[in-house]
Design a protein around this motif. Sequence first.
Motif, PDB file in Angstrom:
ATOM      1  N   LEU A  48      15.938  18.216  54.386  1.00 48.00           N
ATOM      2  CA  LEU A  48      16.529  18.643  55.666  1.00 48.00           C
ATOM      3  C   LEU A  48      16.412  20.165  55.837  1.00 48.00           C
ATOM      4  O   LEU A  48      16.054  20.654  56.917  1.00 48.00           O
ATOM      5  CB  LEU A  48      18.001  18.238  55.698  1.00 48.00           C
ATOM      6  CG  LEU A  48      18.691  18.481  57.018  1.00 48.00           C
ATOM      7  CD1 LEU A  48      18.667  17.200  57.852  1.00 48.00           C
ATOM      8  CD2 LEU A  48      20.131  18.907  56.812  1.00 48.00           C
ATOM      9  N   ASN A  49      16.660  20.889  54.759  1.00 49.81           N
ATOM     10  CA  ASN A  49      16.580  22.349  54.837  1.00 49.81           C
ATOM     11  C   ASN A  49      15.170  22.816  55.143  1.00 49.81           C
ATOM     12  O   ASN A  49      14.962  23.757  55.925  1.00 49.81           O
ATOM     13  CB  ASN A  49      17.062  22.973  53.520  1.00 49.81           C
ATOM     14  CG  ASN A  49      18.570  22.930  53.377  1.00 49.81           C
ATOM     15  OD1 ASN A  49      19.265  22.659  54.355  1.00 49.81           O
ATOM     16  ND2 ASN A  49      19.065  23.159  52.188  1.00 49.81           N
ATOM     17  N   PHE A  87      21.013  21.735  65.074  1.00 48.61           N
ATOM     18  CA  PHE A  87      21.620  21.295  63.804  1.00 48.61           C
ATOM     19  C   PHE A  87      22.998  20.688  64.032  1.00 48.61           C
ATOM     20  O   PHE A  87      23.790  21.206  64.827  1.00 48.61           O
ATOM     21  CB  PHE A  87      21.789  22.486  62.854  1.00 48.61           C
ATOM     22  CG  PHE A  87      20.497  22.985  62.281  1.00 48.61           C
ATOM     23  CD1 PHE A  87      19.966  22.405  61.134  1.00 48.61           C
ATOM     24  CD2 PHE A  87      19.810  24.039  62.866  1.00 48.61           C
ATOM     25  CE1 PHE A  87      18.771  22.866  60.600  1.00 48.61           C
ATOM     26  CE2 PHE A  87      18.625  24.502  62.344  1.00 48.61           C
ATOM     27  CZ  PHE A  87      18.094  23.913  61.199  1.00 48.61           C
ATOM     28  N   PHE A  89      26.053  19.543  61.425  1.00 48.19           N
ATOM     29  CA  PHE A  89      26.412  19.588  60.002  1.00 48.19           C
ATOM     30  C   PHE A  89      27.562  18.638  59.690  1.00 48.19           C
ATOM     31  O   PHE A  89      28.374  18.314  60.568  1.00 48.19           O
ATOM     32  CB  PHE A  89      26.835  21.007  59.621  1.00 48.19           C
ATOM     33  CG  PHE A  89      25.783  22.050  59.925  1.00 48.19           C
ATOM     34  CD1 PHE A  89      24.697  22.234  59.078  1.00 48.19           C
ATOM     35  CD2 PHE A  89      25.878  22.849  61.060  1.00 48.19           C
ATOM     36  CE1 PHE A  89      23.736  23.195  59.362  1.00 48.19           C
ATOM     37  CE2 PHE A  89      24.923  23.804  61.343  1.00 48.19           C
ATOM     38  CZ  PHE A  89      23.844  23.989  60.498  1.00 48.19           C
ATOM     39  N   SER A  91      30.244  19.187  57.935  1.00 46.27           N
ATOM     40  CA  SER A  91      31.580  19.764  58.151  1.00 46.27           C
ATOM     41  C   SER A  91      31.620  20.578  59.440  1.00 46.27           C
ATOM     42  O   SER A  91      32.350  21.560  59.536  1.00 46.27           O
ATOM     43  CB  SER A  91      31.995  20.583  56.940  1.00 46.27           C
ATOM     44  OG  SER A  91      30.926  21.410  56.541  1.00 46.27           O
ATOM     45  N   ASN A  93      30.774  23.000  60.925  1.00 46.57           N
ATOM     46  CA  ASN A  93      30.370  24.424  60.904  1.00 46.57           C
ATOM     47  C   ASN A  93      30.628  25.133  62.231  1.00 46.57           C
ATOM     48  O   ASN A  93      29.804  25.934  62.695  1.00 46.57           O
ATOM     49  CB  ASN A  93      28.893  24.572  60.522  1.00 46.57           C
ATOM     50  CG  ASN A  93      28.633  24.211  59.080  1.00 46.57           C
ATOM     51  OD1 ASN A  93      29.439  23.518  58.478  1.00 46.57           O
ATOM     52  ND2 ASN A  93      27.540  24.673  58.535  1.00 46.57           N
ATOM     53  N   ILE A  95      32.713  27.926  64.416  1.00 47.18           N
ATOM     54  CA  ILE A  95      33.288  29.223  64.033  1.00 47.18           C
ATOM     55  C   ILE A  95      34.759  29.224  64.459  1.00 47.18           C
ATOM     56  O   ILE A  95      35.066  29.094  65.652  1.00 47.18           O
ATOM     57  CB  ILE A  95      32.481  30.378  64.665  1.00 47.18           C
ATOM     58  CG1 ILE A  95      31.085  30.344  64.028  1.00 47.18           C
ATOM     59  CG2 ILE A  95      33.166  31.712  64.434  1.00 47.18           C
ATOM     60  CD1 ILE A  95      30.070  31.224  64.671  1.00 47.18           C
ATOM     61  N   PRO A  96      35.659  29.294  63.466  1.00 45.36           N
ATOM     62  CA  PRO A  96      37.079  29.021  63.765  1.00 45.36           C
ATOM     63  C   PRO A  96      37.726  29.995  64.740  1.00 45.36           C
ATOM     64  O   PRO A  96      38.661  29.630  65.441  1.00 45.36           O
ATOM     65  CB  PRO A  96      37.755  29.105  62.385  1.00 45.36           C
ATOM     66  CG  PRO A  96      36.791  29.827  61.512  1.00 45.36           C
ATOM     67  CD  PRO A  96      35.432  29.576  62.052  1.00 45.36           C
ATOM     68  N   ASP A  97      37.208  31.236  64.798  1.00 50.27           N
ATOM     69  CA  ASP A  97      37.845  32.235  65.666  1.00 50.27           C
ATOM     70  C   ASP A  97      37.320  32.197  67.102  1.00 50.27           C
ATOM     71  O   ASP A  97      37.776  32.955  67.947  1.00 50.27           O
ATOM     72  CB  ASP A  97      37.625  33.646  65.103  1.00 50.27           C
ATOM     73  CG  ASP A  97      38.262  33.795  63.737  1.00 50.27           C
ATOM     74  OD1 ASP A  97      39.307  33.174  63.521  1.00 50.27           O
ATOM     75  OD2 ASP A  97      37.704  34.513  62.893  1.00 50.27           O
ATOM     76  N   LEU A  98      36.326  31.371  67.346  1.00 52.41           N
ATOM     77  CA  LEU A  98      35.759  31.305  68.705  1.00 52.41           C
ATOM     78  C   LEU A  98      36.189  30.008  69.370  1.00 52.41           C
ATOM     79  O   LEU A  98      36.258  28.955  68.722  1.00 52.41           O
ATOM     80  CB  LEU A  98      34.231  31.355  68.642  1.00 52.41           C
ATOM     81  CG  LEU A  98      33.589  32.609  68.046  1.00 52.41           C
ATOM     82  CD1 LEU A  98      32.070  32.494  68.104  1.00 52.41           C
ATOM     83  CD2 LEU A  98      34.049  33.860  68.785  1.00 52.41           C
ATOM     84  N   LEU A 138      40.497  26.227  70.688  1.00 53.08           N
ATOM     85  CA  LEU A 138      39.880  26.601  69.411  1.00 53.08           C
ATOM     86  C   LEU A 138      39.537  25.339  68.636  1.00 53.08           C
ATOM     87  O   LEU A 138      40.187  24.296  68.833  1.00 53.08           O
ATOM     88  CB  LEU A 138      40.856  27.449  68.585  1.00 53.08           C
ATOM     89  CG  LEU A 138      41.133  28.854  69.115  1.00 53.08           C
ATOM     90  CD1 LEU A 138      42.239  29.511  68.292  1.00 53.08           C
ATOM     91  CD2 LEU A 138      39.870  29.708  69.074  1.00 53.08           C
ATOM     92  N   ARG A 154      26.780  22.081  70.904  1.00 60.56           N
ATOM     93  CA  ARG A 154      26.136  23.347  70.529  1.00 60.56           C
ATOM     94  C   ARG A 154      24.647  23.121  70.256  1.00 60.56           C
ATOM     95  O   ARG A 154      23.802  23.918  70.663  1.00 60.56           O
ATOM     96  CB  ARG A 154      26.821  23.892  69.271  1.00 60.56           C
ATOM     97  CG  ARG A 154      26.253  25.198  68.775  1.00 60.56           C
ATOM     98  CD  ARG A 154      27.052  25.735  67.598  1.00 60.56           C
ATOM     99  NE  ARG A 154      26.939  24.853  66.432  1.00 60.56           N
ATOM    100  CZ  ARG A 154      27.614  25.028  65.304  1.00 60.56           C
ATOM    101  NH1 ARG A 154      28.467  26.023  65.186  1.00 60.56           N
ATOM    102  NH2 ARG A 154      27.459  24.188  64.285  1.00 60.56           N
ATOM    103  N   ASP A 166      23.013  16.441  59.395  1.00 61.56           N
ATOM    104  CA  ASP A 166      23.279  16.333  57.962  1.00 61.56           C
ATOM    105  C   ASP A 166      24.615  15.623  57.769  1.00 61.56           C
ATOM    106  O   ASP A 166      25.663  16.221  57.947  1.00 61.56           O
ATOM    107  CB  ASP A 166      23.322  17.750  57.355  1.00 61.56           C
ATOM    108  CG  ASP A 166      23.587  17.726  55.868  1.00 61.56           C
ATOM    109  OD1 ASP A 166      23.364  16.673  55.246  1.00 61.56           O
ATOM    110  OD2 ASP A 166      24.013  18.765  55.336  1.00 61.56           O
TER     111      ASP A 166
END
Lengths: 236, 405
Positions: A48-49, A87, A89, A91, A93, A95-98, A138, A154, A166
Motif C-alpha cells: 500500500l505504501n 488515502f 487510513f 485510524s 488520521n 487533524i484533531p485541532d482542525l 471537530l 477528504r 488501509d
Amino acid sequence: MLKMQHISKVFRTDLVATHALRDFCLEVAEGEFISVTGPSGSGKTTFLNIAGLLETFDQGQYFLDDEDISHLSDNARSRLRNEKIGFIFQSFNLIPDLNLFDNVDVPLRYRKMPASERKQRIETSLETVCLASRSKHLPSQLSGGQQQRVAIARALAGQPRFLLADEPTGNLDSAMAASVLDLLKEINAAGTTIIMVTHDPVLAEQTDRQIYVRDGQISNIASTGQLAEARLVSGA
Amino acid sequence: MRDLGPILRAMLRNKTGAILIAIQIAVTMTIIVNAVFIIQQRNELMARESGLDEANSFYLTSVGFADDYNPQNTTQEDLLALRALPGVVDAIQTNAVPMSGSGWSMGLQTQPGEEFDGTGVAVYMVDEHGLNTLDVELIAGRNFNQQEIRWREPAARTWPDVIIITRDMAEALFPESAIEEVVGKTVYINDDQPINIIGIIDKLQAPWVGWGSVERAMLSPEQTLFNSANYLIRTKPGQRNSLMPQIEEMLANSNKGRIIRDLTTIEDTRERSYRRHSAMIKILLIVVLTLTLVTAAGIVGLSSFTVNKRRKQIGTRRALGATKGDILRYFMLENLLISSMGIALGLALTLGLNMVLVNNFEMQRLDWYYLPFGMAVLWLLGQLAVLGPASRAAAIPPAVATRSV
C-alpha cells in the motif's frame, strides 16, 4: 492505470534484512475495486505504501497512468500523491485541532487551488458523506464511523484517480463498517478505482478482485465469482 | 501563507504553549531593546573625545612637605626641566585633569549681578603652554601670552582678566552669536567680576564624565601656589611609557622637599572613569545573551515537543501531498505567528519600560529605530530556533501515516 512489475522492497537493519515484497507484480485497471488480504507481516502495508508513493522500492518498475514513477523526486511524488491518490487510513488520521471543513481542505491547500473552488469541493465532499451540516465540528465531536466518513470526504475532495484504503473499517463496529463499505462501493460505482487492504475476508469478498499476499508475494488472485464458487464446492 | 488560517484556528484551540512562548518573546524583546539602547548610550558616552592627546599624555602630583618648600620656584624649575627633556612635547602645571573626577567649577554669566544665573563651567588653570600640552585647537581668537599668566594664592578669590573657553561653552553663553563674534565679549564671574574672552578652543572635557555639560570648560591663565600641584605632560608618540619612570625619578631627585605620586596615564584615567559604564555594558550584554539563548531554547523545546507530538499528523500531511518544503514552511509560519504575537506585546512592554526608565532614572527616550531592530531580531531568532525542529519535521516520511503506532 496501476502497473507494478517485479517490485522488491527490503528493510535492512544492522543484523537482519527483511524482504517485505519480492518480485511483486500487479496490474489494476481503471474502475476496479480490489482488496488485498493476507496475514500480519505479509507485506500488505508495504504494498500500500509503495502503491501510494509513500515509500520507495529497491527493484522493479511501477507505472501510474503509464508514467514510470521509479525515479521521481520526493517533490514530484508528493505532487503526484496529491493529484492522483486519495488515502483512507485505519485510524482516520484526521487533524484533531482542525474542524471538518479545514480537515477536508488539507490536501486541496497543497494543490494551490483557488479558495472558491476549494470551498465548493469541500462542501460537495461533505455532502457526499452526509456530514455537510457538521463542517464546523471537530473530529473529537464525531463517532468513529463519522470520522472515517470525513476521511473519505477528504480523499474524495481531491477527485483522485484512485483511492487507497488501509483497513478502513478496522476501528469500526460492524454497523459502521457496513456503512463505510457501502459508501466505498458507491464511490467505486461512480468510477473511482479503489484498492483496499483488509484483514476481513467478508469485506474482501465484496470487492471485484481479491489479492492474497503471503511472504511479500501474491499467492492467489480471485474474482468474487470464483470465491463464491470455491466456498460452494467446499461446503458441498 | 496558505496555511495561515488553519494554523491560527488550530493555535486558538491549543493556546497554552503558544502563549507562554509569546510572553517569553515579549519579555525578551522588552529587555533586549532597552538593554541595547542603554549599551549604545553608554558606548556613545565612552567614545566621547576628551580633547587631549590621550595616548601620549600622563600626569603626576607633586606634594611639597618641607618647611622651606617653595611652590613657585619648584613649579618654574620643574616645568623648565620637563619641557627640556627629549621626547616631551610640552608640559604644564594644572589644577585639574580631564576625566579625572576631581576639579573646579565656576559659573559665568553674560550680565553682572546676583540676580542672573551663571552657566556652569569647568576651570583649568594653565599657562601659555596649555593649548599645546592639552592638544586642543584654537578655532578663534588667540592664546595667552606670558605676561597674562599670574600666580594664584590658595586663598585668592579674584580671577584673571582674560580666559579661553570651549566652543560648547561659547555656544551656551552666546547661542545667537557666531563663534568668531564671541571673542572679545565680556562675561562675569563671581556675579560681577568681568573677564574678557580672548580665544575659543574646539573641545576640552570637564573632569567629571557624568556631568551633562561635560564639554563646557574654560582655561584660566594662572598657576597655583599650592603645596600640591599636578603636572600634565605630553610626549612624542610612543615615548610616554619610557618617559614616565624617568620623569618621576628626575622630579623626585630634583627636590627632596616634596614627593611625587599618582603617576597616571590619561588612558588609565579614562578607563577608571568609565569603569562603571564598562561593567554595566558587560552585565547587560550577559543579560541580553542569556535571555536570547533562553528564549531560543524555549522555542526549540516547544517546537521539538510539537513536532514529536504531531509525527502522525505530519506523516498524514505528507501522504496527502505536502512536500518537505510545505512542512518546513508550516512550522516556520506557525513560529512567525507566535513570534508576532509576542513582538506585538513586546512593543508595548518595551515602550512602557522605557517610560519607567525615563521617568525614574533620567534616561533618554528610546530612539524609534530600536523598535524595528528589536522586532527583526526576535523574528530572526524565532525563525532560526525553529529551523532545526522544522527540518526534523520535514524529514518525517509520509509512510508514518500508515503506521499504527
